[in-house]
Scaffold this motif. Sequence first.
Motif, PDB file in Angstrom:
ATOM      1  N   TYR A 117       1.627  -0.647 -11.588  1.00 28.21           N
ATOM      2  CA  TYR A 117       2.278  -1.025 -10.328  1.00 28.21           C
ATOM      3  C   TYR A 117       1.719  -2.337  -9.791  1.00 28.21           C
ATOM      4  N   PHE A 118       0.398  -2.436  -9.676  1.00 24.81           N
ATOM      5  CA  PHE A 118      -0.194  -3.622  -9.076  1.00 24.81           C
ATOM      6  C   PHE A 118      -0.015  -4.863  -9.958  1.00 24.81           C
ATOM      7  N   VAL A 119      -0.047  -4.682 -11.264  1.00 20.77           N
ATOM      8  CA  VAL A 119       0.218  -5.815 -12.156  1.00 20.77           C
ATOM      9  C   VAL A 119       1.652  -6.291 -11.984  1.00 20.77           C
ATOM     10  N   VAL A 139       0.833  -1.208   0.000  1.00 20.45           N
ATOM     11  CA  VAL A 139       0.000   0.000   0.000  1.00 20.45           C
ATOM     12  C   VAL A 139       0.864   1.254   0.000  1.00 20.45           C
ATOM     13  N   SER A 140       1.883   1.286   0.841  1.00 17.76           N
ATOM     14  CA  SER A 140       2.766   2.452   0.900  1.00 17.76           C
ATOM     15  C   SER A 140       3.453   2.694  -0.437  1.00 17.76           C
ATOM     16  N   ASP A 141       3.934   1.629  -1.067  1.00 17.53           N
ATOM     17  CA  ASP A 141       4.592   1.786  -2.362  1.00 17.53           C
ATOM     18  C   ASP A 141       3.599   2.217  -3.442  1.00 17.53           C
ATOM     19  N   ALA A 142       2.358   1.810  -3.288  1.00 19.83           N
ATOM     20  CA  ALA A 142       1.335   2.278  -4.237  1.00 19.83           C
ATOM     21  C   ALA A 142       1.133   3.783  -4.110  1.00 19.83           C
ATOM     22  N   LEU A 143       1.229   4.309  -2.880  1.00 21.72           N
ATOM     23  CA  LEU A 143       1.127   5.746  -2.676  1.00 21.72           C
ATOM     24  C   LEU A 143       2.378   6.470  -3.192  1.00 21.72           C
ATOM     25  N   GLU A 144       3.529   5.833  -3.044  1.00 23.52           N
ATOM     26  CA  GLU A 144       4.768   6.456  -3.492  1.00 23.52           C
ATOM     27  C   GLU A 144       4.874   6.495  -5.019  1.00 23.52           C
ATOM     28  N   THR A 145       4.247   5.550  -5.689  1.00 21.96           N
ATOM     29  CA  THR A 145       4.374   5.450  -7.149  1.00 21.96           C
ATOM     30  C   THR A 145       4.066   6.762  -7.860  1.00 21.96           C
ATOM     31  N   PRO A 146       2.913   7.386  -7.658  1.00 25.09           N
ATOM     32  CA  PRO A 146       2.640   8.638  -8.375  1.00 25.09           C
ATOM     33  C   PRO A 146       3.446   9.817  -7.851  1.00 25.09           C
ATOM     34  N   LEU A 147       3.974   9.723  -6.625  1.00 28.62           N
ATOM     35  CA  LEU A 147       4.730  10.844  -6.068  1.00 28.62           C
ATOM     36  C   LEU A 147       6.077  11.038  -6.756  1.00 28.62           C
ATOM     37  N   HIS A 148       6.489  10.078  -7.552  1.00 25.69           N
ATOM     38  CA  HIS A 148       7.738  10.237  -8.304  1.00 25.69           C
ATOM     39  C   HIS A 148       7.642  11.359  -9.339  1.00 25.69           C
ATOM     40  N   LEU A 201      16.208   1.169 -18.207  1.00 23.87           N
ATOM     41  CA  LEU A 201      16.438   1.253 -16.771  1.00 23.87           C
ATOM     42  C   LEU A 201      15.538   0.300 -15.986  1.00 23.87           C
ATOM     43  N   SER A 202      14.318   0.095 -16.468  1.00 28.87           N
ATOM     44  CA  SER A 202      13.378  -0.772 -15.755  1.00 28.87           C
ATOM     45  C   SER A 202      13.593  -2.249 -16.085  1.00 28.87           C
ATOM     46  N   TYR A 203      13.924  -2.516 -17.345  1.00 33.34           N
ATOM     47  CA  TYR A 203      14.091  -3.897 -17.786  1.00 33.34           C
ATOM     48  C   TYR A 203      15.415  -4.026 -18.542  1.00 33.34           C
ATOM     49  N   PRO A 247       7.651  -4.833  -4.437  1.00 25.96           N
ATOM     50  CA  PRO A 247       6.893  -3.575  -4.449  1.00 25.96           C
ATOM     51  C   PRO A 247       7.765  -2.326  -4.587  1.00 25.96           C
ATOM     52  N   GLU A 248       8.913  -2.319  -3.910  1.00 27.02           N
ATOM     53  CA  GLU A 248       9.787  -1.151  -3.996  1.00 27.02           C
ATOM     54  C   GLU A 248      10.298  -0.940  -5.414  1.00 27.02           C
ATOM     55  N   LEU A 249      10.537  -2.022  -6.151  1.00 28.33           N
ATOM     56  CA  LEU A 249      10.980  -1.910  -7.540  1.00 28.33           C
ATOM     57  C   LEU A 249       9.812  -1.560  -8.462  1.00 28.33           C
ATOM     58  N   ALA A 250       8.641  -2.108  -8.181  1.00 25.48           N
ATOM     59  CA  ALA A 250       7.469  -1.811  -9.011  1.00 25.48           C
ATOM     60  C   ALA A 250       7.078  -0.346  -8.932  1.00 25.48           C
ATOM     61  N   SER A 251       7.419   0.297  -7.815  1.00 26.64           N
ATOM     62  CA  SER A 251       7.090   1.721  -7.650  1.00 26.64           C
ATOM     63  C   SER A 251       8.262   2.627  -8.017  1.00 26.64           C
ATOM     64  N   ASP A 252       9.271   2.066  -8.663  1.00 28.85           N
ATOM     65  CA  ASP A 252      10.452   2.848  -9.036  1.00 28.85           C
ATOM     66  C   ASP A 252      10.077   3.988  -9.980  1.00 28.85           C
ATOM     67  N   ALA A 253      10.853   5.068  -9.934  1.00 30.18           N
ATOM     68  CA  ALA A 253      10.548   6.266 -10.733  1.00 30.18           C
ATOM     69  C   ALA A 253      10.698   6.043 -12.222  1.00 30.18           C
ATOM     70  N   PHE A 254      11.423   5.002 -12.624  1.00 29.72           N
ATOM     71  CA  PHE A 254      11.733   4.828 -14.045  1.00 29.72           C
ATOM     72  C   PHE A 254      10.939   3.690 -14.670  1.00 29.72           C
ATOM     73  N   ARG A 255       9.693   3.560 -14.269  1.00 30.71           N
ATOM     74  CA  ARG A 255       8.810   2.587 -14.884  1.00 30.71           C
ATOM     75  C   ARG A 255       8.080   3.236 -16.059  1.00 30.71           C
ATOM     76  N   PRO A 256       7.983   2.558 -17.198  1.00 34.45           N
ATOM     77  CA  PRO A 256       7.335   3.177 -18.375  1.00 34.45           C
ATOM     78  C   PRO A 256       5.911   3.629 -18.123  1.00 34.45           C
ATOM     79  N   TYR A 257       5.180   2.921 -17.251  1.00 36.10           N
ATOM     80  CA  TYR A 257       3.786   3.290 -17.016  1.00 36.10           C
ATOM     81  C   TYR A 257       3.649   4.587 -16.226  1.00 36.10           C
TER      82      TYR A 257
END
Length: 383
Positions: free
Chosen positions: A251-253, A50-59, A186-188, A261-271
């Motif tokens: 992120y959730f997928v 949940v926390s990482d889901a909140l952090e995802t858009p904050l990037h 960077l992501s993959y 989770p920490e990697l899924a919420s990384d700032a350099f995800r294409p989504y």
Amino acid sequence: MTTTEIAPAPAAAPARAAHLYQLDLYRVITFALVILMHVLGATTFPQDVVSDALETPLHLTREAFFALTTFVLVFSYRSRPPRPMAFWRRRVPLVAVPYVVWSVLYWGYSLLTAEQPVGSVAAALRALGIEIANGTAWYHLYFLLVTLQVYLLFPVLMKLVRTLERRPWLVLGISGAVQIAVTCFLSYPPEGVEYSTVSRFFTTLLPYQFYSVLGAVAAVHFEAVQAWVRRHRWFVAGGLVVTLAVAETGYFVSVHNGLWPELASDAFRPYLVPWCVAAIAGLFLVGTRWAEAGRRGGRVVSWAVDRSFAIFLTHPLALALLRPLIAFVGDGVGAPWTTVVVYPATVALTLVIVEVLRRLPWSKALTGRPPLELKRAAATAAA
């Protein structure tokens, strides 16, 4: 003419670009989100879904800042390109000096608070040199290193202003394609490419170049961009909702497919790319509406803008000093109340530190701003 409109450029270049008040609120909101992002990271566990889901858009904050930085520079000089040496002499020290000073201060703080033996003085100094070169003395200082890269490349960018005027979509398309390619790398990263190789890109301009180009194009076509945002405010709002849904779905997928989770919420995800673009437009829209509505709370916003660079520099120190509070509240009530308590405490302590630093004779080296006069400080406090 309102404070957010720019008069047609006269034949002779103006001595100074008009102040855009909507950018003041843009800046303050973004800095507030930066602190929230770091407080979330300090008060929750890395594997907290949940926390990482909140952090995802904050990037969005880092992309928003690089777009803002380039926008301000290009807008300020679009009708009077600066001489490179004069520009560098004026701008670079304002960032480079605080960057080096705070790198040393955070390096010293890490030595004082280290749980393991420090080792030899020579080894510690070598580590400091590497950290200054890499922007890694503390987790937020990379931003200043990348900002310095923007400054160094800015005269080259100004030579492309005519191209930005005539072919903005072509420039954005090329830059966007590069951004997607870099983000995917960077992501993959390809098999066999180590993380140490990938991490070297984080403190370069390359992962943020599209947002800098976006800011430059917006500055060159400012009047048209602002008019479009005003007319299509509901489209911008809808874009925020849709792209946020895309970012969170990505992120959730990713987490569902086994990514940490920490990697899924990384700032350099294409989504996250569409969300960051929409968020930048949304911040500009909010600032524009605020400026047109009379700038309620304008003195507070201006006060915060004047201290924004110092707030950015010092808030991680405030957060580090609040570790006992984090542990106490965390042990007592746990999440999410730890974040709720620590966030305002971090903001308050940061402002106290900043006010002290701004009154020191060497304020410019510490905050990039000259020291506050006592009379001016008293007047500000009274207001």
